[in-house]
Scaffold this motif. Structure first.
Motif, PDB file in Angstrom:
ATOM      1  N   ALA A   8       0.829  -1.208   0.000  1.00 42.79           N
ATOM      2  CA  ALA A   8       0.000   0.000   0.000  1.00 42.79           C
ATOM      3  C   ALA A   8       0.860   1.253   0.000  1.00 42.79           C
ATOM      4  N   LEU A  12       0.969   4.018  -2.931  1.00 41.26           N
ATOM      5  CA  LEU A  12       0.708   5.411  -2.594  1.00 41.26           C
ATOM      6  C   LEU A  12       1.847   6.314  -3.070  1.00 41.26           C
ATOM      7  N   VAL A  16       1.587   9.288  -5.876  1.00 44.58           N
ATOM      8  CA  VAL A  16       1.985  10.675  -5.587  1.00 44.58           C
ATOM      9  C   VAL A  16       3.001  11.156  -6.617  1.00 44.58           C
TER      10      VAL A  16
END
Length: 80
Positions: A8, A12, A16
């Protein structure tokens, strides 16, 4: 459970990075660069997830050694 959090976090971080880099490339109409950045982000994400799952990730140095080892052996044979 820990692998899930690692994956995760990798996803992420990749999202980004993509959100920071890709809009400016599209705004400037740099389509080739956009494609290259997308492929590198995807490749990095896949390799990071594979490594976090303790899979055997190939090392680029192994390929370099495989290619240049015969040449090195030949030169060492000439110098001895």
């Amino acid at each position: 459970m820990i692998k899930m959090w690692a994956i995760a976090a990798i996803l992420l971080a990749s999202a980004v990075i993509a959100m920071l880099e890709l809009p400016s490339l599209m705004k400037k109409r740099l389509y080739k660069e956009f494609g290259i950045v997308c492929s590198l982000i995807l490749l990095g994400t896949i390799l990071s997830i594979a490594q976090s799952m303790h899979m055997n990730v190939p090392n680029p140095l192994d390929l370099i050694t495989f290619v240049f080892q015969p040449c090195s052996d030949f030169i060492n044979g000439l110098l001895q």
